[in-house]
Scaffold this motif. Structure first.
Motif, PDB file in Angstrom:
ATOM      1  N   GLU A 144       0.806  -1.212   0.000  1.00  0.00           N
ATOM      2  CA  GLU A 144       0.000   0.000   0.000  1.00  0.00           C
ATOM      3  C   GLU A 144       0.844   1.270   0.000  1.00  0.00           C
ATOM      4  OE1 GLU A 144      -2.815  -0.143   3.171  1.00  0.00           O
ATOM      5  OE2 GLU A 144      -3.898  -1.870   2.329  1.00  0.00           O
ATOM      6  N   GLN A 145       1.975   1.255   0.685  1.00  0.00           N
ATOM      7  CA  GLN A 145       2.795   2.452   0.783  1.00  0.00           C
ATOM      8  C   GLN A 145       3.795   2.581  -0.365  1.00  0.00           C
ATOM      9  OE1 GLN A 145       2.338   4.836   3.011  1.00  0.00           O
ATOM     10  NE2 GLN A 145       4.035   6.120   2.311  1.00  0.00           N
ATOM     11  N   TYR A 146       4.328   1.436  -0.825  1.00  0.00           N
ATOM     12  CA  TYR A 146       5.434   1.491  -1.764  1.00  0.00           C
ATOM     13  C   TYR A 146       5.158   0.840  -3.110  1.00  0.00           C
ATOM     14  CZ  TYR A 146       7.786   2.845   2.507  1.00  0.00           C
ATOM     15  OH  TYR A 146       8.136   3.480   3.661  1.00  0.00           O
ATOM     16  N   GLY A 147       4.007   0.227  -3.285  1.00  0.00           N
ATOM     17  CA  GLY A 147       3.697  -0.403  -4.562  1.00  0.00           C
ATOM     18  C   GLY A 147       4.578  -1.594  -4.856  1.00  0.00           C
ATOM     19  N   LEU A 148       4.879  -2.384  -3.812  1.00  0.00           N
ATOM     20  CA  LEU A 148       5.756  -3.539  -3.948  1.00  0.00           C
ATOM     21  C   LEU A 148       5.066  -4.805  -3.476  1.00  0.00           C
ATOM     22  CD1 LEU A 148       9.094  -2.068  -2.524  1.00  0.00           C
ATOM     23  CD2 LEU A 148       8.366  -2.184  -4.916  1.00  0.00           C
ATOM     24  N   LYS A 149       5.414  -5.903  -4.098  1.00  0.00           N
ATOM     25  CA  LYS A 149       4.953  -7.225  -3.691  1.00  0.00           C
ATOM     26  C   LYS A 149       6.083  -7.887  -2.916  1.00  0.00           C
ATOM     27  CE  LYS A 149       2.309 -11.027  -4.048  1.00  0.00           C
ATOM     28  NZ  LYS A 149       0.957 -11.141  -3.490  1.00  0.00           N
ATOM     29  N   LEU A 150       5.902  -8.065  -1.611  1.00  0.00           N
ATOM     30  CA  LEU A 150       6.920  -8.708  -0.784  1.00  0.00           C
ATOM     31  C   LEU A 150       6.829 -10.210  -0.991  1.00  0.00           C
ATOM     32  CD1 LEU A 150       9.144  -8.421   1.352  1.00  0.00           C
ATOM     33  CD2 LEU A 150       7.365  -8.492   3.110  1.00  0.00           C
ATOM     34  N   LEU A 151       7.864 -10.799  -1.583  1.00  0.00           N
ATOM     35  CA  LEU A 151       7.825 -12.194  -1.993  1.00  0.00           C
ATOM     36  C   LEU A 151       8.642 -13.111  -1.093  1.00  0.00           C
ATOM     37  CD1 LEU A 151       8.158 -11.523  -5.807  1.00  0.00           C
ATOM     38  CD2 LEU A 151       6.143 -12.497  -4.675  1.00  0.00           C
ATOM     39  N   ALA A 152       9.633 -12.581  -0.400  1.00  0.00           N
ATOM     40  CA  ALA A 152      10.439 -13.387   0.513  1.00  0.00           C
ATOM     41  C   ALA A 152      11.051 -12.462   1.558  1.00  0.00           C
ATOM     42  CB  ALA A 152      11.541 -14.137  -0.235  1.00  0.00           C
ATOM     43  N   PHE A 153      11.182 -12.989   2.780  1.00  0.00           N
ATOM     44  CA  PHE A 153      11.692 -12.207   3.911  1.00  0.00           C
ATOM     45  C   PHE A 153      12.444 -13.181   4.804  1.00  0.00           C
ATOM     46  CE2 PHE A 153      10.526  -9.738   7.945  1.00  0.00           C
ATOM     47  CZ  PHE A 153      11.518  -8.783   7.746  1.00  0.00           C
ATOM     48  N   PHE A 154      13.769 -13.011   4.885  1.00  0.00           N
ATOM     49  CA  PHE A 154      14.569 -14.059   5.512  1.00  0.00           C
ATOM     50  C   PHE A 154      15.876 -13.477   6.045  1.00  0.00           C
ATOM     51  CE2 PHE A 154      15.320 -13.756   0.985  1.00  0.00           C
ATOM     52  CZ  PHE A 154      16.702 -13.686   0.883  1.00  0.00           C
ATOM     53  N   PRO A 155      16.565 -14.189   6.945  1.00  0.00           N
ATOM     54  CA  PRO A 155      17.827 -13.684   7.474  1.00  0.00           C
ATOM     55  C   PRO A 155      19.006 -14.008   6.567  1.00  0.00           C
ATOM     56  CG  PRO A 155      17.211 -15.692   8.618  1.00  0.00           C
ATOM     57  CD  PRO A 155      16.119 -15.413   7.620  1.00  0.00           C
ATOM     58  N   ASN A 156      19.997 -13.140   6.568  1.00  0.00           N
ATOM     59  CA  ASN A 156      21.287 -13.478   5.980  1.00  0.00           C
ATOM     60  C   ASN A 156      21.939 -14.476   6.933  1.00  0.00           C
ATOM     61  OD1 ASN A 156      23.747 -13.610   4.709  1.00  0.00           O
ATOM     62  ND2 ASN A 156      24.216 -11.443   4.849  1.00  0.00           N
ATOM     63  N   HIS A 157      22.546 -14.000   7.989  1.00  0.00           N
ATOM     64  CA  HIS A 157      22.913 -14.839   9.121  1.00  0.00           C
ATOM     65  C   HIS A 157      23.254 -13.944  10.299  1.00  0.00           C
ATOM     66  CE1 HIS A 157      26.330 -14.595   6.258  1.00  0.00           C
ATOM     67  NE2 HIS A 157      27.083 -14.351   7.313  1.00  0.00           N
ATOM     68  N   ASP A 158      23.546 -14.564  11.437  1.00  0.00           N
ATOM     69  CA  ASP A 158      23.679 -13.843  12.688  1.00  0.00           C
ATOM     70  C   ASP A 158      24.814 -12.821  12.632  1.00  0.00           C
ATOM     71  OD1 ASP A 158      23.068 -13.195  15.255  1.00  0.00           O
ATOM     72  OD2 ASP A 158      23.707 -15.091  16.144  1.00  0.00           O
ATOM     73  N   LEU A 159      24.574 -11.668  13.269  1.00  0.00           N
ATOM     74  CA  LEU A 159      25.619 -10.677  13.416  1.00  0.00           C
ATOM     75  C   LEU A 159      26.547 -11.058  14.559  1.00  0.00           C
ATOM     76  CD1 LEU A 159      23.532  -7.374  13.095  1.00  0.00           C
ATOM     77  CD2 LEU A 159      24.818  -8.548  11.297  1.00  0.00           C
ATOM     78  N   ALA A 160      27.784 -10.602  14.477  1.00  0.00           N
ATOM     79  CA  ALA A 160      28.746 -10.806  15.554  1.00  0.00           C
ATOM     80  C   ALA A 160      29.697  -9.624  15.560  1.00  0.00           C
ATOM     81  CB  ALA A 160      29.514 -12.117  15.364  1.00  0.00           C
TER      82      ALA A 160
END
Length: 357
Positions: A144-160
């Motif tokens: 609604e705000q950005y006109g985007l279809k969010l297709l995947a949402f995932f972690p890269n890996h843990d920060l240290a």
């Protein structure tokens, strides 16, 4: 009317304008039409692109579609763009499909970093549970705000955190100069008594070597690949976040696809997202092993001293989270956002955010 050529000329990205949005030749109704999608990937020199994105778009998608769906793929690092530009160009329709880091979007919209604030979650199970609760809110926000279809949402890996001086726990961060890459990370290290620095990633090694900074934060496997171990001695694995990534499509480009191609891509990206969660855990374990003398599948292991999080450290981390990180984020995000967060992420993590009057 939006002028793509003019925009790209102004930012030296004319290579983004591929010959045609999609190349389709309609076959039988129950078959996928021949379709080429234009995809911008993440960091071309890192494992997340080389081992996750590239095989998915160049091998999995063609194979699973019987050759009907293909991708024209390039990482944004080879296109002269920054991570912030990827999000902007995706919104404007210059890019069709793209992967980027939530951290690059947080400056524009703090709502997006609601599950990956510094010190918020302790392990991959917690961050996943928080993401599942928050995902419907993000889906709606992106569309609604950005006109985007969010297709995947995932972690890269843990920060240290890698340091060039001995540390034993969070109290030893006091007085240190620490390189971070997000506002909540800066707030976290400053609450621990350190000074934050926003040195660009390519400049971290010389800065550590010259003593300009004492420690630096990055995704743990990326830290190994960038050879920070050559100028540091200690690896501190306090829970600072998971470097969340997203893959999205411009909604206009997405809606131009045939319905069965949309369904195919959604199914494949959902399966790919699931594998990314598994890879994130494996990459984290491999990264720690590679840095601290363990079994390293990527090359010769380094010999950093591993500093694990103690119970006292964990207590202090929770205090910083509840007293500094979450309240500061709530102020940036606003009342509506905070209410939605409390009903989702806060409920899962048994914490809450509020805005001071």
């Amino acid at each position: 009317m939006f002028n793509r050529s003019k925009l790209c000329a102004s930012i030296a990205c004319s290579a983004l304008l591929f010959a045609a949005p999609f190349n389709q030749s309609v076959l039988a109704q129950d078959e996928l039409p021949e379709t080429e999608v234009n995809v911008v990937g993440s960091w071309g020199n890192l494992a997340v692109y080389q081992e996750r994105e590239k095989p998915f778009w160049t091998k999995t998608i063609p194979e699973e579609s019987g050759g009907a769906v293909t991708a024209n793929l390039r990482p944004f690092t080879e296109m002269g763009m920054s991570g912030e530009e990827v999000f902007s160009l995706l919104r404007q329709g210059v890019l069709e499909f793209a992967t980027s880091a939530i951290g690059y979007v947080a400056g524009t919209d703090p709502r997006t970093e609601g599950t990956d604030l510094a010190g918020l979650t302790e392990d991959i199970d917690q961050i996943r549970e928080a993401n599942e609760a928050y995902r419907p809110y993000l889906n709606e926000r992106f569309e609604e705000q950005y006109g985007l279809k969010l297709l995947a949402f995932f972690p890269n890996h843990d920060l240290a955190m890698a340091c060039n001086t001995p540390i034993n726990g969070i109290d030893d961060l006091e007085g240190k100069k620490i390189r971070v890459h997000s506002r909540s990370l800066a707030e976290f290290v400053e609450a621990a008594g350190a000074t934050s620095s926003s040195i660009p990633f390519p400049d971290v090694v010389p800065a550590l070597e010259r003593g300009v900074i004492d420690c630096a934060v990055s995704a743990v496997l990326g830290l190994y690949n960038a050879k920070w171990y050559e100028v540091t001695s200690h690896l501190y694995t306090l829970p600072l976040g998971w470097s969340m990534l997203f893959h999205a499509a411009n909604l206009e480009a997405w809606n131009a696809l045939p319905e069965n191609v949309q369904t195919f891509l959604e199914d494949e990206l959902q399966a790919w997202e699931e594998r990314n969660w598994e890879w994130a855990q494996t990459d984290t374990e491999d990264g720690v092993a590679c840095l601290t003398g363990g079994n390293c599948p990527y090359g010769e292991p380094a010999s950093l001293t591993l500093v694990e999080v103690s119970d006292e450290d964990r207590k202090r981390i929770h205090e910083i989270r509840d007293e500094v990180i979450v309240p500061s984020w709530a102020e940036r995000c606003g009342e509506e956002c905070t209410t939605s967060w409390n009903e989702t992420v806060g409920n899962v993590l048994n914490t809450s955010a509020s805005i001071e009057e």
